[in-house]
Design a protein around this motif. Structure first.
Motif, PDB file in Angstrom:
ATOM      1  N   ARG A  30     100.403  62.056 -24.783  1.00  0.00           N
ATOM      2  CA  ARG A  30     100.072  60.967 -25.692  1.00  0.00           C
ATOM      3  C   ARG A  30      99.815  59.671 -24.933  1.00  0.00           C
ATOM      4  O   ARG A  30     100.447  59.401 -23.923  1.00  0.00           O
ATOM      5  N   THR A  31      98.888  58.908 -25.465  1.00  0.00           N
ATOM      6  CA  THR A  31      98.714  57.528 -25.055  1.00  0.00           C
ATOM      7  C   THR A  31      98.917  56.702 -26.324  1.00  0.00           C
ATOM      8  O   THR A  31      99.252  57.248 -27.381  1.00  0.00           O
ATOM      9  N   GLU A  32      98.660  55.429 -26.229  1.00  0.00           N
ATOM     10  CA  GLU A  32      98.824  54.578 -27.403  1.00  0.00           C
ATOM     11  C   GLU A  32      97.887  54.993 -28.548  1.00  0.00           C
ATOM     12  O   GLU A  32      98.237  54.884 -29.718  1.00  0.00           O
TER      13      GLU A  32
END
Length: 84
Positions: A30-32
């Motif tokens: 995950r990233t933002e």
């Protein structure tokens, strides 16, 4: 984890356990703004397929459900592993 991501993870992991070869591994990156779900099994010789219409309860709808929830669905092999 969002509801759609949880459904996608469950459907892909169930498919890998049911139709692939163990071990099945589930990875979430995950990233933002983005999530990438990677489900892998030890069956690189079998292609994942979206099935046609099925009777309720007959199963086999995992990839169809995932493709409706995700922006993109793909797969590739790496060594002895198939990743979806």
């Amino acid at each position: 984890m969002s509801g759609a991501l949880a459904i996608a993870a469950t459907e892909l992991a169930t498919n890998a356990i049911r139709y692939g070869r163990p071990p099945t591994r589930v990875f979430l990156r995950r990233t933002e703004h983005t999530s990438v779900l990677d489900v892998a099994d030890e069956d690189p010789g079998t292609s994942p397929e979206v099935v046609g219409p099925r009777a309720p309860g007959a199963g086999g709808l995992g990839l169809r459900i995932v493709s409706e929830l995700a922006k993109a669905v793909g797969w590739y092999t790496e060594g002895t592993r198939k990743h979806v």
